[in-house]
Write an enzyme that holds these catalytic residues in place. Structure first.
Site, PDB file in Angstrom:
ATOM      1  N   THR A  58       0.860  -1.179   0.000  1.00  0.00           N
ATOM      2  CA  THR A  58       0.000   0.000   0.000  1.00  0.00           C
ATOM      3  C   THR A  58       0.894   1.226   0.000  1.00  0.00           C
ATOM      4  O   THR A  58       2.032   1.169   0.458  1.00  0.00           O
ATOM      5  CB  THR A  58      -0.901   0.039   1.249  1.00  0.00           C
ATOM      6  N   SER A  86      -7.973  10.519   4.175  1.00  0.00           N
ATOM      7  CA  SER A  86      -8.956  10.736   3.126  1.00  0.00           C
ATOM      8  C   SER A  86     -10.381  10.879   3.660  1.00  0.00           C
ATOM      9  O   SER A  86     -10.662  11.770   4.440  1.00  0.00           O
ATOM     10  CB  SER A  86      -8.844   9.609   2.095  1.00  0.00           C
ATOM     11  N   HIS A  87     -11.247   9.962   3.287  1.00  0.00           N
ATOM     12  CA  HIS A  87     -12.675  10.066   3.620  1.00  0.00           C
ATOM     13  C   HIS A  87     -13.017   9.343   4.923  1.00  0.00           C
ATOM     14  O   HIS A  87     -14.182   9.255   5.288  1.00  0.00           O
ATOM     15  CB  HIS A  87     -13.479   9.466   2.475  1.00  0.00           C
ATOM     16  N   ASP A 132     -14.290  15.260  -0.198  1.00  0.00           N
ATOM     17  CA  ASP A 132     -14.004  14.456   0.996  1.00  0.00           C
ATOM     18  C   ASP A 132     -12.989  15.119   1.924  1.00  0.00           C
ATOM     19  O   ASP A 132     -12.624  16.279   1.747  1.00  0.00           O
ATOM     20  CB  ASP A 132     -13.533  13.054   0.587  1.00  0.00           C
ATOM     21  N   ASP A 180      -9.752  15.134   2.402  1.00  0.00           N
ATOM     22  CA  ASP A 180      -8.548  15.795   1.885  1.00  0.00           C
ATOM     23  C   ASP A 180      -8.759  16.455   0.524  1.00  0.00           C
ATOM     24  O   ASP A 180      -7.797  16.879  -0.111  1.00  0.00           O
ATOM     25  CB  ASP A 180      -7.380  14.800   1.821  1.00  0.00           C
ATOM     26  N   ASP A 193      -9.813  15.362  -2.478  1.00  0.00           N
ATOM     27  CA  ASP A 193      -9.519  14.785  -3.787  1.00  0.00           C
ATOM     28  C   ASP A 193     -10.724  14.101  -4.440  1.00  0.00           C
ATOM     29  O   ASP A 193     -10.697  13.839  -5.633  1.00  0.00           O
ATOM     30  CB  ASP A 193      -8.292  13.852  -3.731  1.00  0.00           C
ATOM     31  N   ARG A 194     -11.755  13.826  -3.667  1.00  0.00           N
ATOM     32  CA  ARG A 194     -12.933  13.172  -4.264  1.00  0.00           C
ATOM     33  C   ARG A 194     -14.043  14.173  -4.543  1.00  0.00           C
ATOM     34  O   ARG A 194     -14.041  15.276  -3.998  1.00  0.00           O
ATOM     35  CB  ARG A 194     -13.485  12.118  -3.311  1.00  0.00           C
ATOM     36  N   THR A 211      -7.001  -0.306  -9.432  1.00  0.00           N
ATOM     37  CA  THR A 211      -7.504   0.702  -8.506  1.00  0.00           C
ATOM     38  C   THR A 211      -6.346   1.457  -7.848  1.00  0.00           C
ATOM     39  O   THR A 211      -5.341   0.857  -7.501  1.00  0.00           O
ATOM     40  CB  THR A 211      -8.342  -0.008  -7.422  1.00  0.00           C
ATOM     41  N   SER A 223     -14.828   5.448  -7.456  1.00  0.00           N
ATOM     42  CA  SER A 223     -14.906   5.896  -6.076  1.00  0.00           C
ATOM     43  C   SER A 223     -14.863   7.414  -5.956  1.00  0.00           C
ATOM     44  O   SER A 223     -14.374   7.944  -4.968  1.00  0.00           O
ATOM     45  CB  SER A 223     -13.749   5.281  -5.299  1.00  0.00           C
ATOM     46  N   LYS A 238      -6.176  12.921  -7.737  1.00  0.00           N
ATOM     47  CA  LYS A 238      -7.541  13.263  -8.089  1.00  0.00           C
ATOM     48  C   LYS A 238      -7.870  14.600  -7.450  1.00  0.00           C
ATOM     49  O   LYS A 238      -7.204  15.021  -6.504  1.00  0.00           O
ATOM     50  CB  LYS A 238      -8.506  12.168  -7.683  1.00  0.00           C
TER      51      LYS A 238
END
Ligand code: G1P
Ligand code: ZN
Length: 542
Positions: free
Chosen positions: A17, A112-113, A276, A278, A280-281, A343, A364, A375
């Site tokens: 990861t 993130s989210h 979200d 940070d 990026d979404r 992904t 996503s 993103k």
């Protein structure tokens, strides 16, 4: 003064990861963050005297972690750090700042989210000089290093004042605290027809943005309200909070329900959007018209030429494997190369760097372009606003036109979160073993044509990535994909991606749930989801 601290390694960092994401309490364990940061620095070379960008999404522990990273950067020999004021920088802003200022790399503090606060999650990611996530080769080295590290370097001095923009020094390293929004807002100014969007707002277009008490609040207020003239009520939850106001900063129909419900009303917004933790979404909802991220990517591809930054057309497009094939139809019609990647954003970075693609996205809710190497949530919202300003029709009309031209990919993702890891692994192992028996099998959802496990050969860096999801393809273009999440922090999360293609001339106006009902049933029986996980239903559907 520089201090060398003896430490013992941790062994709970997941191989394969990029970055590290754990509960806050874990990050508060003595030396935990320090070990990881030193492991990153130990695996890089040639950064002496160079610039490191540091910022995060403002969640609990952000400030403490920012101070530690600044002090470690000074002790390890960086020449300069560029730090967002109050430790705040969105992920796309970090990407842009690295690129714009020719930095060596950057560190983003975010999960993130995922929820924040003392009981929530925290995370750290390293981005390289192209502004994108560290390459797999580097991140693998970091992970290995973190298992053997015995010491780290840190500068012992007064804390840096993060609350004021300006320049100071820590040892011989320059510390520049920068406004988090300025550089990013300038980039958006270059890409979009801001005057057209401002005129649309002035003409009564009703826009609503939910910043979810996360990092995009200051960006949204500066761009949508101050620059484009939207009323201050257009940005809700616009103040970043350490616990995201107790919410879950994931812009989907479950967690951004307020704007979804608003958009479903007759007098609701013409465009409702969210981003979200940070930044990026993105979530895009027109009046009475939710746009799936897969469809959003396809619409953006088909209409990008209407936006000044993309007026010369696209070089190519890419989507992650589980993302629906909607953008494939657009690419085919426009004669554009289309790449299907595993992904995760890092695979797009190579294609962007090589100049093979201009646009890319994931189911996503991540969409972006060559302007950064991450993103970008607000960019996607501005893309939609610019397209709407140019076409002067509603989101629902854009979608109806799009389906009539390209057909429709009815699509949903079912998440079975926090299931027992053993059960989830057994499910995958059993399904993998049965793949070769599946072709030809007749199911409720039709006849299976092909079944395989996705792997990807990256032509740019010649890497080969295996085990990227089990695919079951049906005659006629329907599809079920199974994969385990790489980002969950508790147990395992099984993601099941369900897609039905309806060609031009077919019924393009069905409810998604009806259109994929037979595939949903098949998705459960085929993999024995209840048998392996004890779950009869997913807990999140997006
Ligand atoms: C999830 C998303 C994936 C995205 C990643 C990071 O990963 O599915 O598209 O790139 O978060 O934001 P997953 O938990 O599925 O491994
Ligand atoms: Zn994110």
């Amino acid at each position: 003064m520089r201090d060398t601290v003896a430490t013992t390694p941790f062994d709970d960092q997941k191989p394969g990861t990029s970055g590290l994401r754990k509960k806050v309490a874990r990050f508060q364990t003595e030396n935990y963050l320090e070990n990881y940061v030193q492991s990153v620095f130990d695996c890089l070379s040639g950064y002496e005297g160079k610039t490191l960008v540091v910022g995060g999404d403002g969640r609990f522990h952000n400030r403490e972690a920012t101070q530690i990273i600044i002090a470690m950067a000074a002790a390890n020999g960086f020449g300069r750090v560029l730090v967002g004021q109050d430790g705040i920088l969105s992920t796309p802003a970090v990407s842009h700042i690295i690129r714009k200022h020719g930095a060596f790399g950057g560190i983003v503090l975010s999960a993130s989210h995922n929820p924040g606060g003392p009981d929530g999650d925290f995370g750290i990611k390293y981005n390289g000089e192209n502004g994108g996530p560290g390459t797999q080769a580097v991140m693998d080295r970091v992970e290995a290093r973190s298992r053997e590290i015995t010491q780290y370097q840190i500068w012992r001095d007064d804390e840096v004042d993060l609350s004021q923009t300006g320049t100071s020094k820590l040892g011989s390293m320059k510390v520049e605290i920068v406004d988090p929004v300025t550089d990013y807002a300038e980039l958006m100014e270059e890409l979009f027809d801001m005057d057209a969007i401002a005129a649309m707002f002035k003409g009564g277009f009703n826009f609503l943005f939910d910043a979810m008490h996360a990092v995009t609040g200051p960006y949204a207020k500066a761009i949508f309200c101050d620059r484009l003239g939207a009323p201050s009520s257009a940005v809700i939850n616009g103040t970043p909070k350490e616990d995201f106001g107790g919410g879950h900063p994931d812009p989907n129909l479950v967690h951004a329900k307020t704007i979804y419900e608003a958009a479903m009303r007759d007098d609701g917004p013409d465009l409702a959007a969210a981003s979200d933790g940070d930044g990026d979404r993105n979530l895009i909802i027109g009046k009475k018209c939710f746009v799936t991220p897969s469809d959003s990517l396809a619409v953006i591809a088909a209409n990008a030429h209407l936006v000044p930054g993309y007026a010369d057309g696209l070089k190519g497009v890419a989507r992650s494997m589980p993302t629906s094939g909607a953008v494939d139809r657009v690419a085919e019609a426009m004669g554009l190369p289309m790449y299907e990647t595993p992904t995760g954003w890092k695979f797009f970075g190579n294609l962007l760097d090589a100049g093979d693609i201009t646009l890319c996205g994931e189911e996503s809710a991540g969409t972006s372009s060559s302007h950064v190497r991450e993103k970008d949530g607000l960019w996607a919202v501005l893309m939609w606003l610019n397209i709407l300003a140019a076409r002067k029709v509603s989101v629902a009309d854009i979608m109806a036109d799009h389906y009539e031209q390209y057909g429709r990919n009815y699509y949903a993702r079912h998440d079975y979160e926090e299931v027992d890891s053993q059960g989830a692994n057994d499910l995958v192992t059993a399904l993998r073993a049965s793949l070769s028996d599946l072709p030809g099998r007749v199911t409720e959802a039709g006849t299976i044509q092909q079944a395989d496990e996705f792997a990807y050969y990256d032509q740019v860096d010649e890497s080969y990535t295996e085990g990227q999801g089990l695919r079951v393809l049906f005659e006629g273009g329907s599809r079920i994909v199974y994969r385990l999440s790489g980002t969950g922090t508790v147990g395992s999360t099984l993601r099941v991606y369900i897609e039905r293609y309806e060609p031009v001339g077919g019924d393009l106006t069905r409810e998604t749930g009806d259109a994929i009902a037979d595939l949903i049933t098949t998705s459960r029986s085929l993999a024995g989801i209840e048998r392996h996980t004890g779950r009869t239903e997913p807990n999140v559907i997006t």
